[in-house]
Design a protein around this motif. Structure first.
Motif, PDB file in Angstrom:
ATOM      1  N   GLY A 193       4.135  -2.628  -1.763  1.00 52.66           N
ATOM      2  CA  GLY A 193       4.886  -3.799  -1.363  1.00 52.66           C
ATOM      3  C   GLY A 193       4.876  -3.978   0.141  1.00 52.66           C
ATOM      4  N   ASN A 194       4.474  -5.107   0.618  1.00 50.05           N
ATOM      5  CA  ASN A 194       4.376  -5.559   2.016  1.00 50.05           C
ATOM      6  C   ASN A 194       3.580  -4.631   2.937  1.00 50.05           C
ATOM      7  OD1 ASN A 194       6.137  -3.502   2.929  1.00 50.05           O
ATOM      8  ND2 ASN A 194       7.796  -4.899   3.458  1.00 50.05           N
ATOM      9  N   GLY A 195       2.830  -3.704   2.372  1.00 50.09           N
ATOM     10  CA  GLY A 195       1.943  -2.865   3.178  1.00 50.09           C
ATOM     11  C   GLY A 195       0.598  -3.540   3.372  1.00 50.09           C
ATOM     12  N   ARG A 255       0.452  -8.848 -11.036  1.00 47.02           N
ATOM     13  CA  ARG A 255       0.971  -8.108 -12.179  1.00 47.02           C
ATOM     14  C   ARG A 255       2.487  -8.211 -12.269  1.00 47.02           C
ATOM     15  NH1 ARG A 255      -1.980  -2.290 -12.575  1.00 47.02           N
ATOM     16  NH2 ARG A 255      -0.925  -2.337 -14.601  1.00 47.02           N
ATOM     17  N   ASP A 256       2.970  -8.320 -13.484  1.00 47.04           N
ATOM     18  CA  ASP A 256       4.416  -8.331 -13.720  1.00 47.04           C
ATOM     19  C   ASP A 256       5.012  -7.001 -13.277  1.00 47.04           C
ATOM     20  OD1 ASP A 256       4.107 -10.808 -14.879  1.00 47.04           O
ATOM     21  OD2 ASP A 256       4.011 -10.020 -16.934  1.00 47.04           O
ATOM     22  N   GLY A 257       6.147  -7.071 -12.603  1.00 46.12           N
ATOM     23  CA  GLY A 257       6.839  -5.857 -12.208  1.00 46.12           C
ATOM     24  C   GLY A 257       6.354  -5.244 -10.916  1.00 46.12           C
ATOM     25  N   TYR A 258       5.314  -5.826 -10.298  1.00 45.92           N
ATOM     26  CA  TYR A 258       4.778  -5.322  -9.041  1.00 45.92           C
ATOM     27  C   TYR A 258       5.241  -6.222  -7.892  1.00 45.92           C
ATOM     28  CZ  TYR A 258       1.627  -1.962 -11.276  1.00 45.92           C
ATOM     29  OH  TYR A 258       1.104  -0.914 -11.975  1.00 45.92           O
ATOM     30  N   GLU A 259       5.157  -5.690  -6.672  1.00 46.85           N
ATOM     31  CA  GLU A 259       5.457  -6.505  -5.501  1.00 46.85           C
ATOM     32  C   GLU A 259       4.468  -7.658  -5.394  1.00 46.85           C
ATOM     33  OE1 GLU A 259       7.921  -6.242  -3.335  1.00 46.85           O
ATOM     34  OE2 GLU A 259       8.839  -4.453  -4.222  1.00 46.85           O
ATOM     35  N   GLN A 266       7.070   1.750  -3.211  1.00 52.22           N
ATOM     36  CA  GLN A 266       7.303   1.970  -1.787  1.00 52.22           C
ATOM     37  C   GLN A 266       6.963   0.705  -0.988  1.00 52.22           C
ATOM     38  OE1 GLN A 266       8.810   4.802  -1.183  1.00 52.22           O
ATOM     39  NE2 GLN A 266       8.454   5.453  -3.287  1.00 52.22           N
ATOM     40  N   VAL A 267       7.531   0.620   0.218  1.00 52.26           N
ATOM     41  CA  VAL A 267       7.271  -0.531   1.085  1.00 52.26           C
ATOM     42  C   VAL A 267       6.866  -0.036   2.476  1.00 52.26           C
ATOM     43  CG1 VAL A 267       8.866  -2.045  -0.143  1.00 52.26           C
ATOM     44  CG2 VAL A 267       9.708  -0.681   1.771  1.00 52.26           C
ATOM     45  N   GLY A 268       6.163  -0.914   3.184  1.00 52.83           N
ATOM     46  CA  GLY A 268       5.842  -0.631   4.576  1.00 52.83           C
ATOM     47  C   GLY A 268       4.762   0.400   4.785  1.00 52.83           C
ATOM     48  N   ASN A 269       3.956   0.677   3.759  1.00 55.42           N
ATOM     49  CA  ASN A 269       2.879   1.650   3.925  1.00 55.42           C
ATOM     50  C   ASN A 269       1.587   0.947   4.336  1.00 55.42           C
ATOM     51  OD1 ASN A 269       4.560   3.738   3.123  1.00 55.42           O
ATOM     52  ND2 ASN A 269       4.044   3.488   0.965  1.00 55.42           N
ATOM     53  N   ASN A 270       0.829   1.583   5.228  1.00 49.97           N
ATOM     54  CA  ASN A 270      -0.417   1.005   5.717  1.00 49.97           C
ATOM     55  C   ASN A 270      -1.533   2.037   5.667  1.00 49.97           C
ATOM     56  OD1 ASN A 270       0.851  -1.520   6.587  1.00 49.97           O
ATOM     57  ND2 ASN A 270       1.770  -0.288   8.207  1.00 49.97           N
ATOM     58  N   LEU A 271      -2.733   1.563   5.348  1.00 48.95           N
ATOM     59  CA  LEU A 271      -3.930   2.403   5.381  1.00 48.95           C
ATOM     60  C   LEU A 271      -5.026   1.631   6.089  1.00 48.95           C
ATOM     61  CD1 LEU A 271      -5.645   4.873   4.514  1.00 48.95           C
ATOM     62  CD2 LEU A 271      -6.122   3.666   2.376  1.00 48.95           C
ATOM     63  N   GLY A 278      -0.440  -5.549  -4.715  1.00 50.78           N
ATOM     64  CA  GLY A 278       0.718  -5.903  -3.917  1.00 50.78           C
ATOM     65  C   GLY A 278       0.382  -5.765  -2.448  1.00 50.78           C
ATOM     66  N   GLY A 279       1.156  -6.407  -1.595  1.00 45.56           N
ATOM     67  CA  GLY A 279       0.901  -6.297  -0.165  1.00 45.56           C
ATOM     68  C   GLY A 279      -0.314  -7.104   0.265  1.00 45.56           C
ATOM     69  N   SER A 280      -0.984  -6.628   1.314  1.00 46.09           N
ATOM     70  CA  SER A 280      -2.080  -7.379   1.925  1.00 46.09           C
ATOM     71  C   SER A 280      -3.340  -6.544   2.040  1.00 46.09           C
ATOM     72  CB  SER A 280      -1.667  -7.861   3.326  1.00 46.09           C
ATOM     73  OG  SER A 280      -0.551  -8.727   3.255  1.00 46.09           O
ATOM     74  N   LEU A 281      -4.476  -7.260   2.082  1.00 44.93           N
ATOM     75  CA  LEU A 281      -5.789  -6.646   2.253  1.00 44.93           C
ATOM     76  C   LEU A 281      -6.557  -7.428   3.304  1.00 44.93           C
ATOM     77  CD1 LEU A 281      -8.204  -4.816   1.390  1.00 44.93           C
ATOM     78  CD2 LEU A 281      -8.698  -6.503  -0.393  1.00 44.93           C
ATOM     79  N   ASP A 282      -7.112  -6.722   4.290  1.00 45.87           N
ATOM     80  CA  ASP A 282      -7.899  -7.342   5.346  1.00 45.87           C
ATOM     81  C   ASP A 282      -9.238  -6.625   5.430  1.00 45.87           C
ATOM     82  OD1 ASP A 282      -8.786  -8.766   7.542  1.00 45.87           O
ATOM     83  OD2 ASP A 282      -7.578  -7.658   8.998  1.00 45.87           O
TER      84      ASP A 282
END
Length: 485
Positions: A302-304, A362-366, A276-281, A323-327
């Motif tokens: 991906g890109n979350g 990881r291979d295969g991940y965003e 999935q893409v665009g998910n945020n927590l 994948g994505g970002s961590l703050d």
């Protein structure tokens, strides 16, 4: 004769309430002439006709089955009437009591058409489960303090265009709400997860209550976001799950925990899906996730963006980002990993490496986008790293070196239970301070040696990270003048 009849509709007498309920038509009233006592897993009285009344007439309804319902009023999916009304009343001179596992249950077969519930007269409800009124699909009960108390288990209050109503599910309440704000009225214990419909935005105020989800299926979660383009904020209370905590499994949806404590006994305290893409927590305002048997937050999105702001997480492994970002920010933030590294036997899913912050290419991940750690406390077991960044080959399940040449990871502050790889530190960091005092997080980082010296205590060790000739494993002894010589 009326003395031999169990119920009546108008002037017509019936030998049983079941026969009478089947004969009932719209706008009619079924009147009890005797008490009703049954032992059935269904309902003692079932009425399936819209816009009808049930008059208890001073009589009692009892279902002794441990899972039984007292009175069930429902409509079928084929109903297309707007504003269906379900009426339960007592016109008799003495109190009527409805006693069952769930005394009253209401449900509209078609979620597009609301069922309005009216109750009048002296009616007592006695539940063996703590839930007096079950509000099913599209059923709405006019809010009052007595109605909230009668619901007993859960209940979601919101303001609609027609006034304040109580709903049985969060999704129904948010969909009906005029402002998206919903309040939980009572503690809840049951098998209904918290959900939200596609494209909806809402806030659930737990008001200090605990919402307990009793499913132990490891595919389930107390907060189950299977909708797209939806945004849910939960605040001020506790979520307890026998399975997982927060699950976000569709594109472009987000969850914010604001002063919420989550205890999850499954594999994940919070999780999203790598496809999935665009998910945020977001965790903020001293929110807390505890996953004693699993991973605090597993984030392959991906890109979350996963944001941890002045909040706490504990688990076998703390936070794992693939994948994505961590703050991560806030002096009150802490992430604690309690487990030891476990061998990875599958190609997919989390890796229980025991790190407080686990960063994996990881291979295969965003792609990993941006990992920033500004402040906080990060602790792992003695055999695990506080921050572990590495690559992972899914085929042979081997770890490799993490390439941070693009500065994907930037650590600019915080305290750690083990020394952080120099390549992961922000370029402004020049000094590492190791505290010889008793501390679970003895390592901290500074932008100048002066800052480190000011923070140091007798016996502490300072390492200059800018001097390539200094081996960080060598102790550097300093003296701190405390004014006494």
């Amino acid at each position: 004769e009326e003395s031999d009849a169990a119920a009546k509709i108008g002037d017509t007498l019936y030998s049983s309430t079941t026969v009478a309920a089947k004969a009932l038509t719209e706008e009619q009233t079924l009147v009890l002439l005797k008490d009703v006592t049954v032992n059935t897993s269904s309902a003692a009285i079932t009425i399936s006709v819209p816009n009808t009344k049930l008059d208890l007439n001073g009589h009692n309804v009892t279902n002794t089955h441990e899972q039984g319902t007292g009175i069930l009023m429902k409509t079928t999916y084929g109903n297309t009437k707007e504003d269906v009304v379900a009426n339960v009343q007592n016109s008799g001179s003495k109190q009527s009591t409805v006693k069952a596992a769930i005394p009253l249950s209401f449900s509209s077969g078609n979620s597009q058409y609301a069922m309005n519930i009216n109750m009048s007269g002296d009616i007592a409800l006695e539940s063996s489960t703590g839930q007096n009124i079950k509000l099913g699909t599209a059923a709405q009960l006019v809010y009052s303090e007595s109605a909230a108390a009668a619901v007993g288990n859960g209940g979601f209050k919101t303001t609609t265009a027609g006034g304040e109503y109580i709903y049985g599910s969060l999704a129904n309440a948010i969909s009906a709400s005029s402002d998206g704000y919903v309040e939980l009225l009572n503690d809840y214990s049951g098998f209904d997860p918290l959900k939200i419909a596609d494209g909806k935005t809402g806030t659930l105020d737990l008001q200090g209550h605990t919402y307990q989800f009793n499913s132990s299926n490891d595919n389930d979660a107390v907060v189950d976001i299977i909708s797209t383009n939806s945004n849910l904020t939960i605040q001020n209370g506790s979520l307890v799950s026998l399975s997982n905590g927060v699950s976000i499994l569709q594109n472009n949806s987000s969850v914010t925990l604001d002063n919420v404590k989550v205890t999850a006994n499954g594999t994940f305290g919070a999780v999203t899906n790598g496809t999935q893409v665009g998910n945020n927590l977001t965790l903020k305002n001293n929110s807390f996730i505890s996953a004693p048997n699993g991973i605090g937050v597993y984030w392959p999105s991906g890109n979350g963006v996963l944001t941890i702001d002045n909040s706490q997480i504990t688990g076998h492994t703390g936070v794992q980002v693939c994948g994505g970002s961590l703050d991560i920010k806030g002096a009150n933030t802490s992430i604690t990993a309690t487990g030891t590294p476990q061998e990875k036997t599958e190609n997919d899913g989390p890796i229980m490496d025991g790190a407080a912050v686990s960063i994996i290419k990881r291979d295969g991940y965003e792609d990993l986008r941006k990992i920033t750690v500004q402040d906080g406390s990060f602790s792992s077991a003695d055999s695990s790293e506080a921050v572990k960044a590495y690559s992972f080959n899914n085929t042979d399940r081997e770890e490799g070196k993490f390439d941070n040449s693009a500065s994907i990871v930037t650590i600019s502050g915080g305290n750690y239970s083990s020394s952080v790889d120099k390549d992961l530190l922000d370029k402004s960091i020049t000094t590492e301070l190791y505290s010889a005092q008793e501390s679970k997080v003895p390592y901290s980082y500074f932008t100048s040696s002066e800052e480190a010296q000011n923070a140091a205590k007798p016996g502490d060790i300072i390492v200059d990270l800018t001097d390539e000739n200094i081996n960080p494993s060598v102790d550097i002894e300093i003296t701190v003048n405390d004014g006494t010589g």
